[in-house]
Write a protein that holds these residues in place. Structure first.
Motif, PDB file in Angstrom:
ATOM      1  N   THR A 163      25.509  29.641  14.338  1.00  0.00           N
ATOM      2  CA  THR A 163      26.161  28.353  14.159  1.00  0.00           C
ATOM      3  C   THR A 163      27.557  28.605  13.606  1.00  0.00           C
ATOM      4  O   THR A 163      27.967  29.756  13.458  1.00  0.00           O
ATOM      5  CB  THR A 163      25.330  27.450  13.221  1.00  0.00           C
ATOM      6  OG1 THR A 163      25.934  26.175  13.136  1.00  0.00           O
ATOM      7  CG2 THR A 163      25.169  28.050  11.856  1.00  0.00           C
ATOM      8  N   THR A 164      28.293  27.547  13.326  1.00  0.00           N
ATOM      9  CA  THR A 164      29.612  27.743  12.731  1.00  0.00           C
ATOM     10  C   THR A 164      29.460  28.169  11.272  1.00  0.00           C
ATOM     11  O   THR A 164      28.428  27.926  10.642  1.00  0.00           O
ATOM     12  CB  THR A 164      30.454  26.453  12.807  1.00  0.00           C
ATOM     13  OG1 THR A 164      29.823  25.439  12.035  1.00  0.00           O
ATOM     14  CG2 THR A 164      30.626  25.996  14.239  1.00  0.00           C
ATOM     15  N   HIS A 165      30.497  28.790  10.758  1.00  0.00           N
ATOM     16  CA  HIS A 165      30.441  29.295   9.390  1.00  0.00           C
ATOM     17  C   HIS A 165      30.313  28.150   8.386  1.00  0.00           C
ATOM     18  O   HIS A 165      29.592  28.264   7.386  1.00  0.00           O
ATOM     19  CB  HIS A 165      31.681  30.138   9.103  1.00  0.00           C
ATOM     20  CG  HIS A 165      31.598  30.872   7.818  1.00  0.00           C
ATOM     21  ND1 HIS A 165      32.392  30.561   6.753  1.00  0.00           N
ATOM     22  CD2 HIS A 165      30.802  31.883   7.400  1.00  0.00           C
ATOM     23  CE1 HIS A 165      32.097  31.357   5.743  1.00  0.00           C
ATOM     24  NE2 HIS A 165      31.139  32.169   6.109  1.00  0.00           N
ATOM     25  N   ALA A 166      30.981  27.031   8.655  1.00  0.00           N
ATOM     26  CA  ALA A 166      30.898  25.885   7.746  1.00  0.00           C
ATOM     27  C   ALA A 166      29.483  25.321   7.701  1.00  0.00           C
ATOM     28  O   ALA A 166      28.961  24.977   6.635  1.00  0.00           O
ATOM     29  CB  ALA A 166      31.877  24.795   8.180  1.00  0.00           C
ATOM     30  N   ILE A 173      24.261  35.425   5.498  1.00  0.00           N
ATOM     31  CA  ILE A 173      25.233  34.904   6.451  1.00  0.00           C
ATOM     32  C   ILE A 173      26.134  36.063   6.878  1.00  0.00           C
ATOM     33  O   ILE A 173      26.728  36.734   6.036  1.00  0.00           O
ATOM     34  CB  ILE A 173      26.077  33.763   5.850  1.00  0.00           C
ATOM     35  CG1 ILE A 173      25.194  32.576   5.495  1.00  0.00           C
ATOM     36  CG2 ILE A 173      27.170  33.341   6.817  1.00  0.00           C
ATOM     37  CD1 ILE A 173      25.926  31.437   4.816  1.00  0.00           C
ATOM     38  N   VAL A 174      26.226  36.271   8.195  1.00  0.00           N
ATOM     39  CA  VAL A 174      27.076  37.322   8.750  1.00  0.00           C
ATOM     40  C   VAL A 174      28.083  36.657   9.684  1.00  0.00           C
ATOM     41  O   VAL A 174      27.697  35.945  10.606  1.00  0.00           O
ATOM     42  CB  VAL A 174      26.244  38.360   9.537  1.00  0.00           C
ATOM     43  CG1 VAL A 174      27.141  39.437  10.116  1.00  0.00           C
ATOM     44  CG2 VAL A 174      25.173  38.960   8.655  1.00  0.00           C
ATOM     45  N   LYS A 175      29.382  36.893   9.439  1.00  0.00           N
ATOM     46  CA  LYS A 175      30.420  36.308  10.285  1.00  0.00           C
ATOM     47  C   LYS A 175      30.479  37.037  11.619  1.00  0.00           C
ATOM     48  O   LYS A 175      30.321  38.261  11.680  1.00  0.00           O
ATOM     49  CB  LYS A 175      31.778  36.393   9.602  1.00  0.00           C
ATOM     50  CG  LYS A 175      31.930  35.485   8.420  1.00  0.00           C
ATOM     51  CD  LYS A 175      33.347  35.555   7.896  1.00  0.00           C
ATOM     52  CE  LYS A 175      33.526  34.663   6.698  1.00  0.00           C
ATOM     53  NZ  LYS A 175      34.907  34.730   6.199  1.00  0.00           N
ATOM     54  N   LEU A 176      30.729  36.276  12.697  1.00  0.00           N
ATOM     55  CA  LEU A 176      30.789  36.841  14.036  1.00  0.00           C
ATOM     56  C   LEU A 176      32.188  36.831  14.624  1.00  0.00           C
ATOM     57  O   LEU A 176      32.458  37.574  15.563  1.00  0.00           O
ATOM     58  CB  LEU A 176      29.865  36.060  14.982  1.00  0.00           C
ATOM     59  CG  LEU A 176      28.379  36.121  14.688  1.00  0.00           C
ATOM     60  CD1 LEU A 176      27.617  35.258  15.678  1.00  0.00           C
ATOM     61  CD2 LEU A 176      27.885  37.549  14.753  1.00  0.00           C
ATOM     62  N   GLY A 177      33.076  35.994  14.154  1.00  0.00           N
ATOM     63  CA  GLY A 177      34.401  35.859  14.744  1.00  0.00           C
ATOM     64  C   GLY A 177      34.558  34.498  15.382  1.00  0.00           C
ATOM     65  O   GLY A 177      33.656  33.661  15.339  1.00  0.00           O
ATOM     66  N   PRO A 178      35.695  34.256  16.014  1.00  0.00           N
ATOM     67  CA  PRO A 178      35.957  32.920  16.572  1.00  0.00           C
ATOM     68  C   PRO A 178      35.177  32.658  17.860  1.00  0.00           C
ATOM     69  O   PRO A 178      34.927  33.564  18.650  1.00  0.00           O
ATOM     70  CB  PRO A 178      37.461  32.933  16.837  1.00  0.00           C
ATOM     71  CG  PRO A 178      37.814  34.362  16.974  1.00  0.00           C
ATOM     72  CD  PRO A 178      36.859  35.128  16.109  1.00  0.00           C
TER      73      PRO A 178
END
Length: 116
Positions: free
Chosen positions: A36-39, A97-102
């Motif tokens: 999902t989105t980071h927010a 939570i792991v960020k994936l990029g845009p």
């Protein structure tokens, strides 16, 4: 007018925010990993942490409180029977939570939120 929650409201009214977070929490518990989105991931994390902490108690009162947020009986059953016993020895921090990029379409910051 009701006071908005701390942080982002994810568009729409407070009722829409509440239902969106509840649906994300139900999806995370049933699938154990969602993209999902980071927010949105940051918004759903404290809700899921509190639900798992409540489910660790395992009594009827806790089940009814969890059912206020998650309306699906199958998801609540999985939470109480499979997910919560895994974390009996853990004092907190049940999600990652792991960020994936845009995202390609609109550039929104994407993330994966998963149960540890």
């Amino acid at each position: 007018m009701p006071r908005p929650p701390k942080g982002t409201r994810l568009g729409g009214s407070p009722a829409h925010h509440h239902l969106l977070v509840a649906n994300l929490a139900a999806s995370l518990i049933s699938e154990e990993k969602i993209t999902t989105t980071h927010a949105r991931a940051r918004s759903v994390r404290p809700v899921v942490e509190k639900l798992i902490t409540r489910a660790r108690r395992g009594d009827l009162h806790s089940r009814r409180i969890v059912l206020k947020t998650i309306r699906d009986n199958e998801v609540v059953t999985k939470l109480f029977d499979e997910v919560a016993p895994r974390y009996n020895h853990r004092p907190g921090g049940y999600t990652r939570i792991v960020k994936l990029g845009p995202r390609r379409g609109d550039g929104a910051e994407m993330a994966v939120i998963e149960l540890v």
